[in-house]
Design a protein around this motif. Structure first.
Motif, PDB file in Angstrom:
ATOM      1  N   MET A  33       0.847  -1.176   0.000  1.00  0.00           N
ATOM      2  CA  MET A  33       0.000   0.000   0.000  1.00  0.00           C
ATOM      3  C   MET A  33       0.887   1.231   0.000  1.00  0.00           C
ATOM      4  SD  MET A  33      -3.026  -1.144   2.506  1.00  0.00           S
ATOM      5  CE  MET A  33      -2.140  -2.474   3.295  1.00  0.00           C
ATOM      6  N   ASP A  34       0.778   1.981  -1.067  1.00  0.00           N
ATOM      7  CA  ASP A  34       1.667   3.113  -1.252  1.00  0.00           C
ATOM      8  C   ASP A  34       1.092   4.418  -0.727  1.00  0.00           C
ATOM      9  OD1 ASP A  34       3.611   1.536  -2.521  1.00  0.00           O
ATOM     10  OD2 ASP A  34       2.506   1.656  -4.395  1.00  0.00           O
ATOM     11  N   GLU A  39      -5.015   4.333  -0.563  1.00  0.00           N
ATOM     12  CA  GLU A  39      -4.999   2.879  -0.778  1.00  0.00           C
ATOM     13  C   GLU A  39      -5.197   2.136   0.544  1.00  0.00           C
ATOM     14  OE1 GLU A  39      -2.128   2.386  -4.674  1.00  0.00           O
ATOM     15  OE2 GLU A  39      -1.186   2.662  -2.713  1.00  0.00           O
ATOM     16  N   THR A  40      -4.604   2.659   1.595  1.00  0.00           N
ATOM     17  CA  THR A  40      -4.798   2.056   2.920  1.00  0.00           C
ATOM     18  C   THR A  40      -6.257   2.169   3.338  1.00  0.00           C
ATOM     19  OG1 THR A  40      -2.520   2.585   3.537  1.00  0.00           O
ATOM     20  CG2 THR A  40      -4.060   2.099   5.329  1.00  0.00           C
ATOM     21  N   ALA A  41      -6.840   3.341   3.125  1.00  0.00           N
ATOM     22  CA  ALA A  41      -8.253   3.535   3.447  1.00  0.00           C
ATOM     23  C   ALA A  41      -9.127   2.582   2.644  1.00  0.00           C
ATOM     24  CB  ALA A  41      -8.666   4.988   3.192  1.00  0.00           C
ATOM     25  N   CYS A  43      -9.026  -0.859   4.071  1.00  0.00           N
ATOM     26  CA  CYS A  43      -9.872  -0.941   5.279  1.00  0.00           C
ATOM     27  C   CYS A  43     -11.348  -1.045   4.900  1.00  0.00           C
ATOM     28  CB  CYS A  43      -9.645   0.276   6.181  1.00  0.00           C
ATOM     29  SG  CYS A  43      -8.011   0.336   6.943  1.00  0.00           S
ATOM     30  N   VAL A  44     -11.763  -0.251   3.909  1.00  0.00           N
ATOM     31  CA  VAL A  44     -13.158  -0.297   3.445  1.00  0.00           C
ATOM     32  C   VAL A  44     -13.493  -1.687   2.915  1.00  0.00           C
ATOM     33  CG1 VAL A  44     -14.723   0.566   1.639  1.00  0.00           C
ATOM     34  CG2 VAL A  44     -13.355   2.174   2.991  1.00  0.00           C
ATOM     35  N   GLU A  45     -12.585  -2.288   2.179  1.00  0.00           N
ATOM     36  CA  GLU A  45     -12.818  -3.629   1.642  1.00  0.00           C
ATOM     37  C   GLU A  45     -12.938  -4.658   2.762  1.00  0.00           C
ATOM     38  OE1 GLU A  45      -9.780  -4.268  -1.335  1.00  0.00           O
ATOM     39  OE2 GLU A  45     -10.499  -2.534  -2.478  1.00  0.00           O
ATOM     40  N   GLU A  46     -12.115  -4.524   3.801  1.00  0.00           N
ATOM     41  CA  GLU A  46     -12.226  -5.422   4.956  1.00  0.00           C
ATOM     42  C   GLU A  46     -13.603  -5.295   5.614  1.00  0.00           C
ATOM     43  OE1 GLU A  46      -7.580  -5.476   6.488  1.00  0.00           O
ATOM     44  OE2 GLU A  46      -9.153  -4.819   7.851  1.00  0.00           O
ATOM     45  N   ILE A  47     -14.038  -4.057   5.827  1.00  0.00           N
ATOM     46  CA  ILE A  47     -15.329  -3.820   6.483  1.00  0.00           C
ATOM     47  C   ILE A  47     -16.462  -4.347   5.602  1.00  0.00           C
ATOM     48  CG2 ILE A  47     -16.894  -2.064   7.430  1.00  0.00           C
ATOM     49  CD1 ILE A  47     -14.059  -2.586   8.881  1.00  0.00           C
TER      50      ILE A  47
END
Length: 183
Positions: free
Chosen positions: A1-2, A6-8, A11-15
């Protein structure tokens, strides 16, 4: 994750995955508990408690009589009331005591947890299992890039907020009138 974005997004995909694995009938049972409660009491420690407070505020805006356990203005719980306990682990002496006291007073108890194996489930009328990672990082919890119980906290915030959104769909003007005006 650059990047931060991308980090956000990760996290959205995990949720999103957690939400897709949550049972609709369990969400509906929580909604019905809120809808039919005389008053709603919300309890949770630490970060789970903060998520509970956020939902308490939203329910208040929606016209529900709601209290947070432990606050100085919280009255005694009784018949016709509902206690919502938010706890990733759903364990511990303090949480058990809150459940027992609520039940003794004639209130119904609803639990939101990530712990499918909790013994508290048998003490509650309704249980919403949220299959998210907690700070315990048990083998059956999903993998996450997030620290501690962030995945659980974010998931319950969105899931409980979705319940409030559906329950208050026709109350937008009333909700604005209930919003704090001493800010």
């Amino acid at each position: 994750m650059d990047s931060f974005k991308e980090t956000a997004q990760a996290c959205v995909e995990e949720i999103s995955t957690v939400i897709s694995c949550t049972k609709e009938e369990e969400l509906a049972a929580i909604a019905q508990g809120f809808k039919h409660a005389r008053r709603i009491f919300i309890s949770g420690d630490g970060r789970s408690g903060l998520m509970g407070k956020a939902i308490a505020m939203r329910l208040m805006h929606g016209g529900y009589e709601v209290y947070v356990v432990g606050e100085t203005i919280t009255p005694s719980i009784g018949e016709g009331d509902v206690l919502l306990l938010v706890s990733g682990s759903a364990s511990g002496v303090a949480a058990r005591q809150v459940i027992k006291k609520a039940k003794q007073a004639g209130a119904k108890v609803m639990l939101v947890t990530a712990n499918r194996e909790t013994e508290f489930g048998d003490l509650c009328e309704t249980c919403l299992f949220v299959p998210a990672a907690t700070k315990q990082r048990k083998p059956d919890e999903p993998k996450t890039i997030q620290p501690l119980g962030n995945q659980f906290d974010q998931s319950i915030h969105l899931l409980l907020d979705a319940i409030v959104v559906k329950l208050t769909k026709e109350k937008q003007a009333e909700m604005k009138a209930r919003h704090a005006n001493l800010e």
